[in-house]
Design an enzyme around this catalytic site. Structure first.
Site, PDB file in Angstrom:
ATOM      1  N   ILE A  15      -6.000   1.286   2.062  1.00  0.00           N
ATOM      2  CA  ILE A  15      -5.991   1.427   3.531  1.00  0.00           C
ATOM      3  C   ILE A  15      -5.134   2.628   3.955  1.00  0.00           C
ATOM      4  CG2 ILE A  15      -5.247   0.327   5.705  1.00  0.00           C
ATOM      5  CD1 ILE A  15      -7.802  -0.875   4.480  1.00  0.00           C
ATOM      6  N   GLU A  16      -5.692   3.448   4.845  1.00  0.00           N
ATOM      7  CA  GLU A  16      -4.951   4.623   5.331  1.00  0.00           C
ATOM      8  C   GLU A  16      -4.529   4.492   6.784  1.00  0.00           C
ATOM      9  OE1 GLU A  16      -7.028   8.250   4.373  1.00  0.00           O
ATOM     10  OE2 GLU A  16      -7.381   7.585   2.318  1.00  0.00           O
TER      11      GLU A  16
END
Ligand SMILES: [Mg+2]
Length: 296
Positions: free
Chosen positions: A9-10
């Site tokens: 996840i960014e």
């Protein structure tokens, strides 16, 4: 648990009411999780279906709650921004005058996008009678759109002007920032924008068929709002996690946009609601509250 949920996840999109705060009180674990994400270099943003605040007012609320050092204004997305984006992109060049059946913050976001706005908080406290309605029939602008947003100053005057706008221009577009029926306050529910929208829809339901229309809901779960919230980040949809307390708005937005999803059980969703949710709408993760993410 956070390590597992954040794998790949960014950017994390947080719903606000029921996740970050209830009313004016921050919920436990908020600061810790934001600091944790910051230390990992994971971006985060806040996306709310409430349209009564502009992005500045939304940020000011975080500041009041003592979170000003971990929340930037640029990361605040009230649903008025989604309504403005819809009118700007889907109705290119067609919309100039907008009647705001909503609060000051919604009017502010629509004006920022370049629309000539009418109503909003300037119609708070006004009363409507036959004479005033006759005056508006003669004098009021032709509106290209009516936008309905959560508004504690909602009144009969705004309802009647919305209904009149639809009658004076059969091409008038009806937009709702969201259709959430309620929010939770303690053990009770308070009416959400869905209730105000229902009043506007009821007022036009008996008009001639060419004047009737269904509203376009531009906030969550409309994917337009999700796309808007990650615009400019360059992050692919499958590297986005949305954390929210509503299956019908937050989790549904995640599904519509291809985001990963995490449901928080501290808000509007009960254990029974989750049990009867069809499997394709189930979130990827379920936690009690944000502390759960940190503890496990
Ligand atoms: Mg919520």
């Amino acid at each position: 648990m956070l390590n597992q949920i954040l794998e790949g996840i960014e950017i994390v999109l947080f719903d606000c009411d029921g996740v970050i705060y209830h009313g004016d009180a921050p919920l436990p674990g908020v600061r810790d999780i934001l600091c944790d994400l910051r230390s990992r270099g994971v971006m985060y943003r806040f996306i709310t279906n409430s349209a009564n605040r502009s992005r500045e007012e939304m940020h000011a609320k975080f500041v009041t709650m003592g979170l000003g050092d971990v929340v930037d204004e640029i990361d605040c997305f009230p649903s008025g921004m989604a309504a403005a984006e819809f009118l700007r992109t889907a109705c290119t060049g067609l919309i100039k005058d907008v009647y705001v059946a909503g609060a000051k913050g919604l009017r502010c976001e629509l004006e920022r996008a370049g629309f000539r706005c009418h109503g909003g908080d300037s119609d708070n406290g006004k009363s409507m009678d036959d004479r005033e309605f006759m005056r508006l029939i003669a004098d009021d602008q032709i509106m290209d759109a009516v936008v309905v947003g959560y508004d504690t100053g909602f009144n009969y005057y705004k309802l009647a002007r919305s209904c009149l706008a639809m009658q004076k221009n059969k091409k008038c577009v009806l937009v709702a920032t969201n259709a959430d029926p309620k929010d939770r306050i303690g053990d009770f529910s308070i009416p959400g924008n869905g209730a105000m929208l229902e009043a506007v829809c009821a007022s036009i339901r008996s008009l001639p068929s060419d004047l009737r229309k269904d509203p376009t809901v531009t906030g969550k779960p409309n994917r337009l709002f999700g796309d808007l919230a990650i615009r400019g980040t360059g992050v692919a949809a499958d590297k986005v996690l949305i954390i929210g307390d509503s299956i019908h708005t937050d989790i549904a937005l995640g599904k519509n946009c291809g985001f990963r999803t995490c449901l928080v059980m501290a808000g509007v969703t009960s254990a029974h609601d989750l049990q009867v949710t069809p499997s394709h709408m189930h979130p990827d993760h379920v936690v009690r509250d944000l502390r759960d993410l940190l503890e496990r």
